[in-house]
Motif scaffolding. Structure first.
Motif: not given
Length: 178
Positions: A78-79, A81, A83, A85-87, A89-90, A126
């Protein structure tokens, strides 16, 4: 990034990966030329799949056949992406086969229900749909909401149907056109 295209019962998928993990999934619905153009954007090119990628392809094929598949062990790249969005997605990676959540529920978990639109934007951005299961996020009224993949909400509904999820107005409630 290396890529490949393969056929499933749902149509042709495209995937892209790096040494760090899966970085891109293109859901079915585009003609082959458009699929290749989209999956190979940014200098990506066709590559030779590793065992891990072959296993992922098999899992996606199984999913397309209607088998319950868990993608949680797939390493993700997810480089690049953001932060937020990452949270999001997690949190979404915890929603399993046949389960759904809402944009508002994810927003509350992220700290504020007012972030619902931001959650929607994250789902629309996504890069790894299906594996990061944005198709399992519904509007608060139980309707599908948006879906940025080819076919839009119809594709989302088809994927949820494969998982045994019926989407629409909750039983015993009516919707009015005003």
């Amino acid at each position: 990034m290396e890529t490949m295209v393969f056929d499933t019962a749902l149509g042709e998928f495209g995937i892209g990966w790096t040494d760090a993990g899966l970085a891109r999934v293109q859901l079915p619905g585009l003609d082959r030329a458009a699929l290749l153009q989209r999956i190979n954007r940014g200098g990506a090119e066709a590559g030779e799949p590793t065992r891990a990628i072959e296993d992922l392809v098999n899992r996606i094929e199984d999913y397309a056949e209607g088998e319950a598949v868990d993608f949680s062990v797939v390493p993700l790249d997810l480089s690049g992406v953001p932060d937020f969005n990452r949270r999001a997605y997690d949190l979404l990676l915890r929603i399993g086969w046949g389960e759904t959540t809402t944009y508002g529920a994810l927003a509350r978990e992220l700290g504020d229900v007012a972030l619902s639109r931001a959650v929607g934007a994250a789902m629309g951005a996504n890069p790894i749909p299906l594996v990061i299961p944005c198709h399992r996020v519904l509007a608060s009224d139980g309707r599908p909401g948006g879906f940025s993949a080819p076919g839009g909400a119809e594709s989302k509904l088809r994927m949820l149907e494969l998982e045994g999820v019926s989407v629409g107005t909750p039983a015993g409630q009516m919707t009015f056109g005003f």
